[in-house]
Design a protein around this motif. Sequence first.
Motif, PDB file in Angstrom:
ATOM      1  N   HIS A   1      52.290  42.365  53.312  1.00 36.47           N
ATOM      2  CA  HIS A   1      51.323  42.184  54.387  1.00 36.47           C
ATOM      3  C   HIS A   1      50.849  40.731  54.492  1.00 36.47           C
ATOM      4  O   HIS A   1      50.523  40.266  55.587  1.00 36.47           O
ATOM      5  CB  HIS A   1      50.128  43.118  54.182  1.00 36.47           C
ATOM      6  CG  HIS A   1      50.448  44.560  54.437  1.00 36.47           C
ATOM      7  ND1 HIS A   1      51.002  45.004  55.625  1.00 36.47           N
ATOM      8  CD2 HIS A   1      50.297  45.662  53.654  1.00 36.47           C
ATOM      9  CE1 HIS A   1      51.178  46.309  55.562  1.00 36.47           C
ATOM     10  NE2 HIS A   1      50.763  46.737  54.375  1.00 36.47           N
ATOM     11  N   ARG A   2      50.846  40.017  53.371  1.00 40.04           N
ATOM     12  CA  ARG A   2      50.438  38.611  53.405  1.00 40.04           C
ATOM     13  C   ARG A   2      51.543  37.714  53.965  1.00 40.04           C
ATOM     14  O   ARG A   2      51.266  36.752  54.688  1.00 40.04           O
ATOM     15  CB  ARG A   2      50.048  38.126  52.006  1.00 40.04           C
ATOM     16  CG  ARG A   2      48.718  38.682  51.499  1.00 40.04           C
ATOM     17  CD  ARG A   2      48.214  37.870  50.303  1.00 40.04           C
ATOM     18  NE  ARG A   2      49.150  37.895  49.187  1.00 40.04           N
ATOM     19  CZ  ARG A   2      49.121  38.802  48.205  1.00 40.04           C
ATOM     20  NH1 ARG A   2      48.207  39.756  48.215  1.00 40.04           N
ATOM     21  NH2 ARG A   2      49.993  38.751  47.210  1.00 40.04           N
ATOM     22  N   GLN A   3      52.816  38.041  53.635  1.00 35.55           N
ATOM     23  CA  GLN A   3      53.931  37.182  54.046  1.00 35.55           C
ATOM     24  C   GLN A   3      55.116  38.011  54.540  1.00 35.55           C
ATOM     25  O   GLN A   3      56.197  37.970  53.950  1.00 35.55           O
ATOM     26  CB  GLN A   3      54.374  36.305  52.871  1.00 35.55           C
ATOM     27  CG  GLN A   3      53.331  35.304  52.380  1.00 35.55           C
ATOM     28  CD  GLN A   3      53.859  34.515  51.208  1.00 35.55           C
ATOM     29  OE1 GLN A   3      54.162  35.067  50.145  1.00 35.55           O
ATOM     30  NE2 GLN A   3      53.997  33.202  51.400  1.00 35.55           N
ATOM     31  N   PRO A   4      54.982  38.763  55.621  1.00 32.32           N
ATOM     32  CA  PRO A   4      56.083  39.627  56.070  1.00 32.32           C
ATOM     33  C   PRO A   4      57.348  38.863  56.442  1.00 32.32           C
ATOM     34  O   PRO A   4      58.459  39.343  56.209  1.00 32.32           O
ATOM     35  CB  PRO A   4      55.487  40.348  57.279  1.00 32.32           C
ATOM     36  CG  PRO A   4      54.348  39.485  57.722  1.00 32.32           C
ATOM     37  CD  PRO A   4      53.800  38.856  56.482  1.00 32.32           C
ATOM     38  N   ALA A   5      57.194  37.664  57.000  1.00 32.04           N
ATOM     39  CA  ALA A   5      58.376  36.906  57.412  1.00 32.04           C
ATOM     40  C   ALA A   5      59.235  36.491  56.229  1.00 32.04           C
ATOM     41  O   ALA A   5      60.468  36.374  56.351  1.00 32.04           O
ATOM     42  CB  ALA A   5      57.949  35.676  58.207  1.00 32.04           C
ATOM     43  N   VAL A   6      58.619  36.303  55.079  1.00 29.24           N
ATOM     44  CA  VAL A   6      59.357  35.860  53.889  1.00 29.24           C
ATOM     45  C   VAL A   6      60.318  36.938  53.399  1.00 29.24           C
ATOM     46  O   VAL A   6      61.436  36.648  52.949  1.00 29.24           O
ATOM     47  CB  VAL A   6      58.369  35.470  52.769  1.00 29.24           C
ATOM     48  CG1 VAL A   6      59.123  35.151  51.473  1.00 29.24           C
ATOM     49  CG2 VAL A   6      57.518  34.289  53.204  1.00 29.24           C
ATOM     50  N   TYR A   7      59.892  38.199  53.502  1.00 30.51           N
ATOM     51  CA  TYR A   7      60.671  39.294  52.905  1.00 30.51           C
ATOM     52  C   TYR A   7      61.424  40.144  53.933  1.00 30.51           C
ATOM     53  O   TYR A   7      62.129  41.078  53.558  1.00 30.51           O
ATOM     54  CB  TYR A   7      59.740  40.205  52.101  1.00 30.51           C
ATOM     55  CG  TYR A   7      58.936  39.468  51.063  1.00 30.51           C
ATOM     56  CD1 TYR A   7      59.558  38.884  49.967  1.00 30.51           C
ATOM     57  CD2 TYR A   7      57.551  39.338  51.183  1.00 30.51           C
ATOM     58  CE1 TYR A   7      58.829  38.196  49.010  1.00 30.51           C
ATOM     59  CE2 TYR A   7      56.807  38.650  50.232  1.00 30.51           C
ATOM     60  CZ  TYR A   7      57.454  38.082  49.157  1.00 30.51           C
ATOM     61  OH  TYR A   7      56.728  37.396  48.215  1.00 30.51           O
ATOM     62  N   GLN A   8      61.289  39.822  55.222  1.00 30.34           N
ATOM     63  CA  GLN A   8      61.870  40.664  56.263  1.00 30.34           C
ATOM     64  C   GLN A   8      63.358  40.897  56.054  1.00 30.34           C
ATOM     65  O   GLN A   8      63.868  42.013  56.136  1.00 30.34           O
ATOM     66  CB  GLN A   8      61.634  40.024  57.641  1.00 30.34           C
ATOM     67  CG  GLN A   8      62.158  40.845  58.816  1.00 30.34           C
ATOM     68  CD  GLN A   8      61.369  42.114  59.029  1.00 30.34           C
ATOM     69  OE1 GLN A   8      60.147  42.106  58.982  1.00 30.34           O
ATOM     70  NE2 GLN A   8      62.065  43.216  59.262  1.00 30.34           N
ATOM     71  N   GLY A   9      64.095  39.829  55.757  1.00 27.51           N
ATOM     72  CA  GLY A   9      65.545  39.951  55.611  1.00 27.51           C
ATOM     73  C   GLY A   9      65.983  40.653  54.340  1.00 27.51           C
ATOM     74  O   GLY A   9      67.159  40.992  54.197  1.00 27.51           O
ATOM     75  N   ALA A  10      65.050  40.871  53.414  1.00 28.19           N
ATOM     76  CA  ALA A  10      65.397  41.500  52.137  1.00 28.19           C
ATOM     77  C   ALA A  10      65.109  42.993  52.109  1.00 28.19           C
ATOM     78  O   ALA A  10      65.392  43.666  51.122  1.00 28.19           O
ATOM     79  CB  ALA A  10      64.644  40.812  50.999  1.00 28.19           C
TER      80      ALA A  10
END
Length: 228
Positions: free
Chosen positions: A38-47
């Motif tokens: 929830h803090r950094q969704p863009a960082v983990y989206q592809g994973a």
Amino acid sequence: MACFTVGLDLGSAADYSALVVVERVFVLPPLISLSQWHRQPAVYQGALVEERHVRLLRRWELGTPYPDLVADVARTMRSDLLRRDGLLYVDGTGVGRAVMDMFYAESRVERLGAYEPVGVTVTGGQEAQGWNIPKKDLFAAIQAPLQLGTLKIAEGLPLGELLEKELTNFRLKIGPSGRESVDYARNAGDGHGDLVSALALAMYGNNPFGRPDIIENPKTLVGGAHHD
């Protein structure tokens, strides 16, 4: 929100009818918590890893009248689990239009899940035409997730062991001419692969009305909650 597809294989008088509920989810990478997501969704989206989780299995006694079966399925589709986010796919291949008409009539009384039931006709052809679907395409929807380990059956689920047995008995075969076919090894006293057939419908079908949940990895998240 959540995203459920429901497959219903309608058996004849000599075969079982079966229902399978599958939830589509996205699983976070190991050691990543929902709070981090929830803090950094863009960082983990592809994973994120897409998985399908079998949530409910049902099989009716031989000879169950179709009106009783339709009523049972209607209660399931109107349950808290499915009334908003479930979509029902029915294999009406061998039972004719009459049983599907029962489902459509029931859905007019009160909606069955997110939308009215989808009637599927299973064919021996090579290409899908509308909801006339080749059997090989339905079973291919199971094969890849099964091999990748992204199809999961909840531990201790009633009929779960029977589904696993059926899964070991079906094979997608390629003949000498290159044509694909489905082979199901059936032993005396077994069903006709009804749970696998219902699972194939649920795996093949899409649900545009639901939005898959994002969950933590239950096996590798240190200190995380078990969501499966």
